[in-house]
Design a protein around this motif. Structure first.
Motif, PDB file in Angstrom:
ATOM      1  N   GLY A   1       3.996   6.958  11.522  1.00 14.47           N
ATOM      2  CA  GLY A   1       4.226   6.063  12.649  1.00 14.47           C
ATOM      3  C   GLY A   1       3.556   4.710  12.503  1.00 14.47           C
ATOM      4  N   LYS A   2       2.773   4.523  11.430  1.00 10.00           N
ATOM      5  CA  LYS A   2       2.020   3.288  11.247  1.00 10.00           C
ATOM      6  C   LYS A   2       2.524   2.441  10.074  1.00 10.00           C
ATOM      7  N   VAL A   3       3.536   2.940   9.344  1.00 10.35           N
ATOM      8  CA  VAL A   3       3.939   2.265   8.107  1.00 10.35           C
ATOM      9  C   VAL A   3       5.319   1.634   8.233  1.00 10.35           C
ATOM     10  N   ASP A   4       5.694   0.882   7.188  1.00 12.12           N
ATOM     11  CA  ASP A   4       6.999   0.213   7.158  1.00 12.12           C
ATOM     12  C   ASP A   4       8.090   1.085   6.534  1.00 12.12           C
ATOM     13  N   PHE A   5       7.694   1.925   5.571  1.00  9.65           N
ATOM     14  CA  PHE A   5       8.653   2.789   4.885  1.00  9.65           C
ATOM     15  C   PHE A   5       8.092   4.204   4.778  1.00  9.65           C
ATOM     16  N   VAL A   6       8.941   5.197   5.071  1.00 15.24           N
ATOM     17  CA  VAL A   6       8.560   6.601   4.906  1.00 15.24           C
ATOM     18  C   VAL A   6       9.467   7.215   3.847  1.00 15.24           C
ATOM     19  N   ILE A   7       8.860   7.765   2.802  1.00 19.18           N
ATOM     20  CA  ILE A   7       9.625   8.447   1.756  1.00 19.18           C
ATOM     21  C   ILE A   7       9.402   9.952   1.924  1.00 19.18           C
ATOM     22  N   HIS A   8      10.472  10.670   2.243  1.00 19.87           N
ATOM     23  CA  HIS A   8      10.387  12.117   2.444  1.00 19.87           C
ATOM     24  C   HIS A   8      10.572  12.826   1.101  1.00 19.87           C
ATOM     25  N   ASN A   9       9.533  13.503   0.663  1.00 16.76           N
ATOM     26  CA  ASN A   9       9.601  14.243  -0.603  1.00 16.76           C
ATOM     27  C   ASN A   9      10.114  15.654  -0.320  1.00 16.76           C
ATOM     28  N   ILE A  10      11.399  15.714  -0.043  1.00 11.51           N
ATOM     29  CA  ILE A  10      12.046  16.996   0.257  1.00 11.51           C
ATOM     30  C   ILE A  10      13.293  17.068  -0.618  1.00 11.51           C
ATOM     31  N   GLY A  11      13.369  18.072  -1.446  1.00  9.21           N
ATOM     32  CA  GLY A  11      14.534  18.187  -2.317  1.00  9.21           C
ATOM     33  C   GLY A  11      14.168  18.035  -3.781  1.00  9.21           C
TER      34      GLY A  11
ATOM     35  N   MET B   1      -4.872  -5.178   4.138  1.00 12.41           N
ATOM     36  CA  MET B   1      -4.824  -5.794   2.811  1.00 12.41           C
ATOM     37  C   MET B   1      -3.388  -5.987   2.339  1.00 12.41           C
ATOM     38  N   PHE B   2      -2.452  -5.299   2.999  1.00 10.96           N
ATOM     39  CA  PHE B   2      -1.102  -5.191   2.455  1.00 10.96           C
ATOM     40  C   PHE B   2      -0.045  -5.826   3.350  1.00 10.96           C
ATOM     41  N   GLU B   3       1.009  -6.375   2.693  1.00  9.79           N
ATOM     42  CA  GLU B   3       2.150  -6.906   3.437  1.00  9.79           C
ATOM     43  C   GLU B   3       3.009  -5.766   3.977  1.00  9.79           C
ATOM     44  N   TYR B   4       3.152  -4.717   3.171  1.00 11.77           N
ATOM     45  CA  TYR B   4       3.952  -3.561   3.573  1.00 11.77           C
ATOM     46  C   TYR B   4       3.212  -2.280   3.210  1.00 11.77           C
ATOM     47  N   LEU B   5       3.492  -1.242   3.992  1.00 13.07           N
ATOM     48  CA  LEU B   5       2.884   0.066   3.754  1.00 13.07           C
ATOM     49  C   LEU B   5       3.974   1.123   3.610  1.00 13.07           C
ATOM     50  N   ILE B   6       3.767   2.006   2.641  1.00 16.80           N
ATOM     51  CA  ILE B   6       4.680   3.125   2.386  1.00 16.80           C
ATOM     52  C   ILE B   6       3.887   4.421   2.475  1.00 16.80           C
ATOM     53  N   VAL B   7       4.459   5.434   3.115  1.00 18.42           N
ATOM     54  CA  VAL B   7       3.819   6.747   3.103  1.00 18.42           C
ATOM     55  C   VAL B   7       4.803   7.770   2.553  1.00 18.42           C
TER      56      VAL B   7
ATOM     57  N   GLY C   1       0.836  -1.196   0.000  1.00 18.78           N
ATOM     58  CA  GLY C   1       0.000   0.000   0.000  1.00 18.78           C
ATOM     59  C   GLY C   1       0.870   1.245   0.000  1.00 18.78           C
ATOM     60  N   LEU C   2       0.594   2.152  -0.923  1.00 19.57           N
ATOM     61  CA  LEU C   2       1.333   3.415  -1.023  1.00 19.57           C
ATOM     62  C   LEU C   2       0.356   4.551  -0.750  1.00 19.57           C
ATOM     63  N   THR C   3       0.616   5.304   0.305  1.00 19.74           N
ATOM     64  CA  THR C   3      -0.298   6.382   0.662  1.00 19.74           C
ATOM     65  C   THR C   3       0.465   7.680   0.888  1.00 19.74           C
ATOM     66  N   GLY C   4      -0.276   8.718   1.167  1.00 19.31           N
ATOM     67  CA  GLY C   4       0.302  10.044   1.368  1.00 19.31           C
ATOM     68  C   GLY C   4      -0.807  11.061   1.252  1.00 19.31           C
ATOM     69  N   ASN C   5      -0.722  12.115   1.999  1.00 20.43           N
ATOM     70  CA  ASN C   5      -1.780  13.116   1.985  1.00 20.43           C
ATOM     71  C   ASN C   5      -1.738  13.956   0.716  1.00 20.43           C
ATOM     72  N   ILE C   6      -2.781  14.702   0.505  1.00 21.72           N
ATOM     73  CA  ILE C   6      -2.923  15.511  -0.697  1.00 21.72           C
ATOM     74  C   ILE C   6      -1.726  16.442  -0.871  1.00 21.72           C
TER      75      ILE C   6
END
Length: 209
Positions: free
Chosen positions: A179-189, A135-141, A14-19
């Motif tokens: 705080g609830k996911v397996d991977f955090v991708i910081h969209n900075i830069g 539903m997912f094995e891993y979650l990314i935000v 699952g890949l999520t992220g706010n608007i």
């Protein structure tokens, strides 16, 4: 669903992220790297038009104005209704989400049988809000500076700051999601830096499958 999905050879993520976070851009990068990617938001928009039962219920609950004369969704009308009233948003989600989840599950099942891909990524803004994280094995935000998110959405949708803030308030705070996911991708830069982060997570996921 009560238990985690158990594929044989397919890793469902699952890949999520706010608007405005850049979630869709990250999804495109994963797709370019070789993952199968579907958008729950695009599915929802399609089902609101193509699914007879969903369309009928939306008309009954929100009125005939919910659809334009050509049969397409009257997005501005519905947006004004649901983002100004939490209960109305919950009602719309309760109509659309079950159909979206069913469609996702069918696509996962189909992909398990064909075995074309090893990574199946569902891009969805409301994974936690809809309660489908199991539903997912891993979650990314994907997370980003809030002001950057606001500017992106204002430019993309030609929206006012107030309109964007209303939409943001309907979503769980991105720090809580992180705080609830397996991977955090910081969209900075830069985009190059973002791509590097996506490639790193992609490699890790291929190692654990």
């Amino acid at each position: 669903m009560e238990t985690k999905h158990q594929p044989h050879t397919l890793l469902v993520i699952g890949l999520t992220g706010n608007i405005g976070s850049g979630k869709s851009e990250v999804a495109r990068m994963f797709e370019q790297l070789g993952a199968k990617v579907i958008s729950a938001d695009a599915l929802a928009k399609d089902l609101m038009v193509s699914d007879t039962s969903v369309r009928k219920t939306i008309r009954e609950e929100f009125g005939e104005e919910s659809y334009l004369s050509d049969g397409s969704i009257n997005r501005s009308f519905l947006a004004k209704k649901v983002f100004a009233d939490t209960q109305q948003l919950k009602l719309l989600n309760s109509i659309v989400h079950p159909a979206v989840i069913q469609s996702i599950e069918k696509q996962i099942s189909r992909e398990e049988k064909t075995g074309t891909y090893s990574l199946f990524i569902v891009e969805a803004a409301l994974i936690f809000e809809a309660g489908i994280e199991n539903m997912f094995e891993y979650l990314i935000v994907v997370v980003a500076d809030e002001e950057d998110c606001i500017r992106r959405v204002m430019k993309r949708d030609n929206s006012s700051r107030e309109e964007v803030m209303k939409r943001m308030k309907s979503q769980i705070d991105q720090k809580r999601k992180a705080g609830k996911v397996d991977f955090v991708i910081h969209n900075i830069g830069t985009m190059k830096e973002l791509k590097g982060k996506v490639e790193f997570v992609y490699q890790l996921l291929n190692m654990v499958k």
